[in-house]
Write a protein that holds these residues in place. Sequence first.
Motif, PDB file in Angstrom:
ATOM      1  N   ILE A  83       0.820  -1.214   0.000  1.00  0.00           N
ATOM      2  CA  ILE A  83       0.000   0.000   0.000  1.00  0.00           C
ATOM      3  C   ILE A  83       0.854   1.264   0.000  1.00  0.00           C
ATOM      4  O   ILE A  83       0.493   2.273  -0.619  1.00  0.00           O
ATOM      5  N   ARG A  84       1.991   1.247   0.678  1.00  0.00           N
ATOM      6  CA  ARG A  84       2.799   2.457   0.861  1.00  0.00           C
ATOM      7  C   ARG A  84       3.045   3.254  -0.421  1.00  0.00           C
ATOM      8  O   ARG A  84       2.837   4.478  -0.428  1.00  0.00           O
ATOM      9  N   PRO A  85       3.470   2.647  -1.524  1.00  0.00           N
ATOM     10  CA  PRO A  85       3.745   3.446  -2.722  1.00  0.00           C
ATOM     11  C   PRO A  85       2.540   4.211  -3.272  1.00  0.00           C
ATOM     12  O   PRO A  85       2.707   5.205  -3.978  1.00  0.00           O
ATOM     13  N   SER A  86       1.332   3.788  -2.928  1.00  0.00           N
ATOM     14  CA  SER A  86       0.124   4.471  -3.408  1.00  0.00           C
ATOM     15  C   SER A  86      -0.076   5.820  -2.723  1.00  0.00           C
ATOM     16  O   SER A  86      -0.836   6.652  -3.207  1.00  0.00           O
ATOM     17  N   GLY A  87       0.571   6.001  -1.574  1.00  0.00           N
ATOM     18  CA  GLY A  87       0.396   7.229  -0.809  1.00  0.00           C
ATOM     19  C   GLY A  87      -0.873   7.248   0.026  1.00  0.00           C
ATOM     20  O   GLY A  87      -1.134   8.210   0.744  1.00  0.00           O
ATOM     21  N   LYS A  88      -1.672   6.183  -0.056  1.00  0.00           N
ATOM     22  CA  LYS A  88      -2.898   6.121   0.732  1.00  0.00           C
ATOM     23  C   LYS A  88      -2.581   5.849   2.197  1.00  0.00           C
ATOM     24  O   LYS A  88      -1.605   5.175   2.512  1.00  0.00           O
ATOM     25  N   LYS A  89      -3.420   6.364   3.061  1.00  0.00           N
ATOM     26  CA  LYS A  89      -3.339   6.054   4.485  1.00  0.00           C
ATOM     27  C   LYS A  89      -4.027   4.719   4.729  1.00  0.00           C
ATOM     28  O   LYS A  89      -4.823   4.260   3.914  1.00  0.00           O
ATOM     29  N   VAL A  90      -3.707   4.100   5.844  1.00  0.00           N
ATOM     30  CA  VAL A  90      -4.398   2.872   6.229  1.00  0.00           C
ATOM     31  C   VAL A  90      -5.164   3.125   7.524  1.00  0.00           C
ATOM     32  O   VAL A  90      -4.701   3.848   8.404  1.00  0.00           O
ATOM     33  N   VAL A  91      -6.330   2.520   7.587  1.00  0.00           N
ATOM     34  CA  VAL A  91      -7.169   2.585   8.777  1.00  0.00           C
ATOM     35  C   VAL A  91      -7.186   1.177   9.358  1.00  0.00           C
ATOM     36  O   VAL A  91      -7.826   0.281   8.811  1.00  0.00           O
ATOM     37  N   PRO A  92      -6.442   0.961  10.438  1.00  0.00           N
ATOM     38  CA  PRO A  92      -6.328  -0.389  11.004  1.00  0.00           C
ATOM     39  C   PRO A  92      -7.510  -0.758  11.903  1.00  0.00           C
ATOM     40  O   PRO A  92      -7.409  -0.747  13.125  1.00  0.00           O
ATOM     41  N   VAL A  93      -8.641  -1.085  11.279  1.00  0.00           N
ATOM     42  CA  VAL A  93      -9.812  -1.520  12.041  1.00  0.00           C
ATOM     43  C   VAL A  93      -9.523  -2.875  12.692  1.00  0.00           C
ATOM     44  O   VAL A  93      -9.937  -3.137  13.816  1.00  0.00           O
ATOM     45  N   CYS A  94      -8.788  -3.704  12.000  1.00  0.00           N
ATOM     46  CA  CYS A  94      -8.383  -5.013  12.531  1.00  0.00           C
ATOM     47  C   CYS A  94      -7.432  -4.803  13.712  1.00  0.00           C
ATOM     48  O   CYS A  94      -6.446  -4.079  13.605  1.00  0.00           O
ATOM     49  N   SER A  95      -7.737  -5.431  14.833  1.00  0.00           N
ATOM     50  CA  SER A  95      -6.912  -5.250  16.032  1.00  0.00           C
ATOM     51  C   SER A  95      -5.488  -5.761  15.832  1.00  0.00           C
ATOM     52  O   SER A  95      -4.538  -5.201  16.390  1.00  0.00           O
ATOM     53  N   TYR A  96      -5.309  -6.811  15.037  1.00  0.00           N
ATOM     54  CA  TYR A  96      -3.956  -7.315  14.802  1.00  0.00           C
ATOM     55  C   TYR A  96      -3.139  -6.286  14.027  1.00  0.00           C
ATOM     56  O   TYR A  96      -1.986  -6.024  14.368  1.00  0.00           O
ATOM     57  N   VAL A  97      -3.721  -5.687  12.999  1.00  0.00           N
ATOM     58  CA  VAL A  97      -3.008  -4.670  12.216  1.00  0.00           C
ATOM     59  C   VAL A  97      -2.686  -3.470  13.097  1.00  0.00           C
ATOM     60  O   VAL A  97      -1.575  -2.932  13.047  1.00  0.00           O
ATOM     61  N   GLU A  98      -3.629  -3.074  13.922  1.00  0.00           N
ATOM     62  CA  GLU A  98      -3.410  -1.941  14.830  1.00  0.00           C
ATOM     63  C   GLU A  98      -2.226  -2.226  15.761  1.00  0.00           C
ATOM     64  O   GLU A  98      -1.342  -1.384  15.945  1.00  0.00           O
ATOM     65  N   ALA A 122       3.983   3.917  11.193  1.00  0.00           N
ATOM     66  CA  ALA A 122       3.114   4.850  11.929  1.00  0.00           C
ATOM     67  C   ALA A 122       2.639   6.008  11.055  1.00  0.00           C
ATOM     68  O   ALA A 122       1.509   6.473  11.206  1.00  0.00           O
ATOM     69  N   ASP A 123       3.476   6.441  10.123  1.00  0.00           N
ATOM     70  CA  ASP A 123       3.094   7.573   9.261  1.00  0.00           C
ATOM     71  C   ASP A 123       1.958   7.218   8.304  1.00  0.00           C
ATOM     72  O   ASP A 123       1.293   8.103   7.766  1.00  0.00           O
ATOM     73  N   MET A 124       1.693   5.934   8.115  1.00  0.00           N
ATOM     74  CA  MET A 124       0.635   5.504   7.204  1.00  0.00           C
ATOM     75  C   MET A 124      -0.713   5.382   7.903  1.00  0.00           C
ATOM     76  O   MET A 124      -1.754   5.406   7.249  1.00  0.00           O
ATOM     77  N   ALA A 125      -0.707   5.224   9.205  1.00  0.00           N
ATOM     78  CA  ALA A 125      -1.920   4.865   9.932  1.00  0.00           C
ATOM     79  C   ALA A 125      -2.742   6.077  10.357  1.00  0.00           C
ATOM     80  O   ALA A 125      -2.211   7.084  10.790  1.00  0.00           O
ATOM     81  N   VAL A 126      -4.035   5.912  10.229  1.00  0.00           N
ATOM     82  CA  VAL A 126      -5.011   6.891  10.710  1.00  0.00           C
ATOM     83  C   VAL A 126      -5.653   6.255  11.931  1.00  0.00           C
ATOM     84  O   VAL A 126      -6.066   5.098  11.894  1.00  0.00           O
TER      85      VAL A 126
END
Length: 105
Positions: free
Chosen positions: A72-87, A97-101
Motif C-alpha cells: 500500500i505504501r507506494p500508493s500514498g494512501k493512508k491505512v485505517v487499522p480496524v483489525c486489532s492485529y493490524v493496529e 506509523a506515518d501511514m496509519a489513521v
Amino acid sequence: MGETGTVHIKHLPGQERYEASVTSDDGTDLQVGYLDYVSEIEQVVLTHTVIYERFSGHGYAGQLVKAVLDDIRPSGKKVVPVCSYVEAYVGKHPEYADMAVSVQR
C-alpha cells in the motif's frame, strides 16, 4: 506434511483481499490465511486478518501484514487499522506509523 517459513502473498483486488500461502514439503501451496480490506479514494481500511488455526504461531500474520503495508505504501494512501492485529502491528513497528489513521472506538 511440513511448511516452509516464507509466506507467499497474492493480491486479489477484485475481492479486496490479500491471501497468504506457504509451500509444503511436497510442493503444494497451502493457504494459511488472508487479510480483507476496503479500498477508498484516500485510504485503505484494513478490516480483518485471519490465520487458520492449523498455521497459527508461525509468524505468518506478521509477514502478511508487513507485505500488505509495503504494497500500500507506494500508493500514498493512508491505512485505517480496524483489525486489532493490524493496529497492534503498526504500534510495534513505528516505520508504518506515518501511514496509519487512528480509529475512533
